[in-house]
Structure formats: C-alpha cells, structure tokens
Design a protein around this motif. Structure first.
Motif, PDB file in Angstrom:
ATOM      1  N   LYS A  85       0.825  -1.211   0.000  1.00  0.00           N
ATOM      2  CA  LYS A  85       0.000   0.000   0.000  1.00  0.00           C
ATOM      3  C   LYS A  85       0.857   1.259   0.000  1.00  0.00           C
ATOM      4  N   ARG A  86       1.938   1.237   0.762  1.00  0.00           N
ATOM      5  CA  ARG A  86       2.806   2.416   0.799  1.00  0.00           C
ATOM      6  C   ARG A  86       3.447   2.677  -0.549  1.00  0.00           C
ATOM      7  N   ARG A  87       3.922   1.614  -1.187  1.00  0.00           N
ATOM      8  CA  ARG A  87       4.575   1.794  -2.494  1.00  0.00           C
ATOM      9  C   ARG A  87       3.567   2.262  -3.546  1.00  0.00           C
ATOM     10  N   GLN A 135      -7.566  14.191  -4.497  1.00  0.00           N
ATOM     11  CA  GLN A 135      -6.499  13.208  -4.409  1.00  0.00           C
ATOM     12  C   GLN A 135      -5.817  13.267  -3.042  1.00  0.00           C
ATOM     13  N   GLU A 136      -5.575  14.475  -2.567  1.00  0.00           N
ATOM     14  CA  GLU A 136      -4.929  14.645  -1.266  1.00  0.00           C
ATOM     15  C   GLU A 136      -5.815  14.111  -0.143  1.00  0.00           C
ATOM     16  N   ALA A 137      -7.114  14.385  -0.238  1.00  0.00           N
ATOM     17  CA  ALA A 137      -8.043  13.884   0.783  1.00  0.00           C
ATOM     18  C   ALA A 137      -8.039  12.356   0.810  1.00  0.00           C
ATOM     19  N   SER A 138      -8.001  11.740  -0.379  1.00  0.00           N
ATOM     20  CA  SER A 138      -7.973  10.284  -0.463  1.00  0.00           C
ATOM     21  C   SER A 138      -6.682   9.726   0.129  1.00  0.00           C
ATOM     22  N   GLU A 139      -5.563  10.389  -0.170  1.00  0.00           N
ATOM     23  CA  GLU A 139      -4.269   9.936   0.342  1.00  0.00           C
ATOM     24  C   GLU A 139      -4.205  10.086   1.857  1.00  0.00           C
ATOM     25  N   ARG A 140      -4.749  11.192   2.369  1.00  0.00           N
ATOM     26  CA  ARG A 140      -4.759  11.394   3.822  1.00  0.00           C
ATOM     27  C   ARG A 140      -5.586  10.305   4.518  1.00  0.00           C
ATOM     28  N   LYS A 141      -6.729   9.985   3.923  1.00  0.00           N
ATOM     29  CA  LYS A 141      -7.596   8.951   4.495  1.00  0.00           C
ATOM     30  C   LYS A 141      -6.880   7.606   4.530  1.00  0.00           C
ATOM     31  N   GLU A 142      -6.186   7.279   3.435  1.00  0.00           N
ATOM     32  CA  GLU A 142      -5.446   6.020   3.370  1.00  0.00           C
ATOM     33  C   GLU A 142      -4.306   6.006   4.377  1.00  0.00           C
ATOM     34  N   GLU A 143      -3.640   7.142   4.519  1.00  0.00           N
ATOM     35  CA  GLU A 143      -2.522   7.225   5.464  1.00  0.00           C
ATOM     36  C   GLU A 143      -3.002   7.033   6.905  1.00  0.00           C
ATOM     37  N   ALA A 145      -5.596   5.352   7.823  1.00  0.00           N
ATOM     38  CA  ALA A 145      -5.965   3.937   7.976  1.00  0.00           C
ATOM     39  C   ALA A 145      -4.722   3.080   8.228  1.00  0.00           C
ATOM     40  N   LEU A 146      -3.630   3.363   7.500  1.00  0.00           N
ATOM     41  CA  LEU A 146      -2.389   2.618   7.692  1.00  0.00           C
ATOM     42  C   LEU A 146      -1.792   2.904   9.073  1.00  0.00           C
ATOM     43  N   PHE A 147      -1.864   4.161   9.480  1.00  0.00           N
ATOM     44  CA  PHE A 147      -1.345   4.552  10.796  1.00  0.00           C
ATOM     45  C   PHE A 147      -2.139   3.853  11.911  1.00  0.00           C
ATOM     46  N   LYS A 149      -3.705   1.014  11.704  1.00  0.00           N
ATOM     47  CA  LYS A 149      -3.338  -0.398  11.726  1.00  0.00           C
ATOM     48  C   LYS A 149      -1.980  -0.590  12.383  1.00  0.00           C
ATOM     49  N   ARG A 150      -1.065   0.344  12.130  1.00  0.00           N
ATOM     50  CA  ARG A 150       0.273   0.265  12.728  1.00  0.00           C
ATOM     51  C   ARG A 150       0.190   0.422  14.251  1.00  0.00           C
ATOM     52  N   LEU A 151      -0.628   1.353  14.702  1.00  0.00           N
ATOM     53  CA  LEU A 151      -0.802   1.552  16.142  1.00  0.00           C
ATOM     54  C   LEU A 151      -1.361   0.304  16.808  1.00  0.00           C
ATOM     55  N   GLU A 152      -2.288  -0.363  16.121  1.00  0.00           N
ATOM     56  CA  GLU A 152      -2.927  -1.551  16.690  1.00  0.00           C
ATOM     57  C   GLU A 152      -1.910  -2.662  16.932  1.00  0.00           C
ATOM     58  N   GLU A 153      -0.828  -2.680  16.137  1.00  0.00           N
ATOM     59  CA  GLU A 153       0.232  -3.666  16.354  1.00  0.00           C
ATOM     60  C   GLU A 153       0.891  -3.460  17.722  1.00  0.00           C
TER      61      GLU A 153
END
Length: 249
Positions: A85-87, A135-143, A145-147, A149-153
């Motif tokens: 997802k990051r790439r 596009q920026e709003a979509s990228e922020r939303k995705e970021e 979501a990834l953050f 998930k990372r916190l949940e780890e």
C-alpha cells in the motif's frame, strides 16, 4: 529443487536466504493476494501484466520478503500488505504530479517547434485544483488507515492516543524529543520495532527523562516514533507544524 509442496513459510524462509526458486514459487502462490491488495488500494481492478500497479505491487511484495523480520509478532501478509500500500501510494502520488504537469504544460508541435507551455483557462486550473484536493483527501484517508493499523500492532487505538496525549507544551516537547531519539538511534529503534514496546531503560539513559515520565506518555511516544520511522508524509508535516508551535510556546 522441488518446492511446490512445501509449506509457504518454509518457502518464505528459503526465499529470504537467497533461494531464487523458493522466492518465485512463494510469489506465485501469493500473487492473487498481491493483486487484491493493489486493487483495494487504487479503487479498481488491477490485472497482472496489464496495469503498472500490478508490477509495483509485486516489487513491493518482494521488498517485503527481504525486509520482513520473523522475530516480530506481525504476520508476514499483514507486513506485506502495508509495504504494498505504501509503495502504491508513492506511485500514485508521483503519477498525480506528472499528470498535473502534463495537463498544465502540454507541448504541441508548431512550425517553430515545441512551445514551453500553452494558455490554460480558469476552468482548467480550477479542475486541476479540485482534482488535487480530492487526491490529497484520499491519500490522507489512506494514510490514517495505515497509521491506525500500525498503532494496533502496539496495542494502541486512536481514541487511546487522543486520551493519553500530553496536555502541556513542556510535556509534549519532552515526549516528542524522546520519540525522535527512539526513531533515530538504530539500537533503540530495532528493539522498539522488534518487541513492540518502549525500551524504557535505554531510553531513560539517552533522554535523561524519568522512567515515570516515559511511562506516562508511552502511547504518545510510540505514535510519534512510528510517524518518524514509517512513511507517513502528511502526518510528518503535521508533526513539523506541531513541533514549531511547541518551540514557540
């Protein structure tokens, strides 16, 4: 060497050790997974060999094979999904910028050659601005979501983080400094990522903050350190703004 009947995680171990056939077989087995993650990331069906996103995703999957640490508690596929997802986010961001340049500066050959640019109407400029904001709003939303998930780890939820964030500027300054040191020093960072917890003893020595202070702001320090360590460009920009505000205070 025959690899077709082997357990996937045996193949993963062999692939990480340099076995080319094991890597090829492991990648082949999980290509449907890679394409599903790619399709979810870009919001449309991604076909193998037809879309650039499929190549980006497969390269990211191979990158994940090399970077995965079996000692971590994170499942390999969870780790690989994050890398893919990051790439793809990086790729889409580059493509967006490229398309914007082509839209605003579109060479059209004349008798004199190729001009540097052509006039752009107000409507076209507004269309680009709207697209860029979307596009920026979509990228922020995705970021985010990834953050999340990372916190949940690390056993942290966004509400937990909000409740435990330091209220005073001095406390935020100390916590951000501790997080920066944690992210920048190799031994601290490796211990942090491997064990999914703050290396309190070592961090106490490096920062000279009391253990009590570090424990009180544990969630906040972890969250800030992850932003420094991982590729979260919008959150990093927010950190810069917060950092400058804290310094002025």
């Amino acid at each position: 060497m025959e690899t077709f009947d082997e357990d996937p995680y045996v193949l993963l171990h062999k692939a990480r050790a340099g076995d080319r056939h094991a890597r090829e077989e492991f990648t082949r087995r999980f290509t449907p997974f890679v394409l599903r993650v790619a399709s979810e990331s870009v919001g449309r069906y991604v076909a193998l060999g037809q879309d650039d996103e499929s190549s980006i995703a497969l390269m990211a999957f191979n990158e994940a094979i090399d970077q995965y640490d079996p000692g971590q508690e994170t499942n390999f596929l969870t780790f690989a999904e994050t890398v893919i997802k990051r790439r793809l986010i990086d790729y889409l961001r580059r493509e967006t910028r490229r398309r914007q340049r082509e839209f605003l500066i579109s060479p059209e050959k004349t008798e004199e050659g190729y001009p540097d640019s052509f006039p752009v109407s107000l409507q076209e400029r507004q269309a680009v601005e709207i697209f860029n904001r979307q596009q920026e709003a979509s990228e922020r939303k995705e970021e985010i979501a990834l953050f999340k998930k990372r916190l949940e780890e690390f056993g942290i939820s966004l509400p937990d983080l909000a409740r435990s964030s330091p209220r005073h500027k001095s406390a935020r300054r100390r916590a951000m400094e501790a997080a920066r040191i944690l992210a920048e020093e190799d031994s601290l960072r490796e211990s942090f990522l491997r064990h999914k917890m703050l290396p309190l003893k070592e961090l106490e020595i490096r920062t000279r903050f009391s253990r009590k202070t570090l424990e009180r702001h544990r969630r906040y320090i972890i969250a800030i350190a992850l932003i420094y360590v991982d590729e979260f460009p919008y959150l990093k920009e927010y950190l810069k703004e917060t950092d400058s505000t804290v310094e002025r205070g």
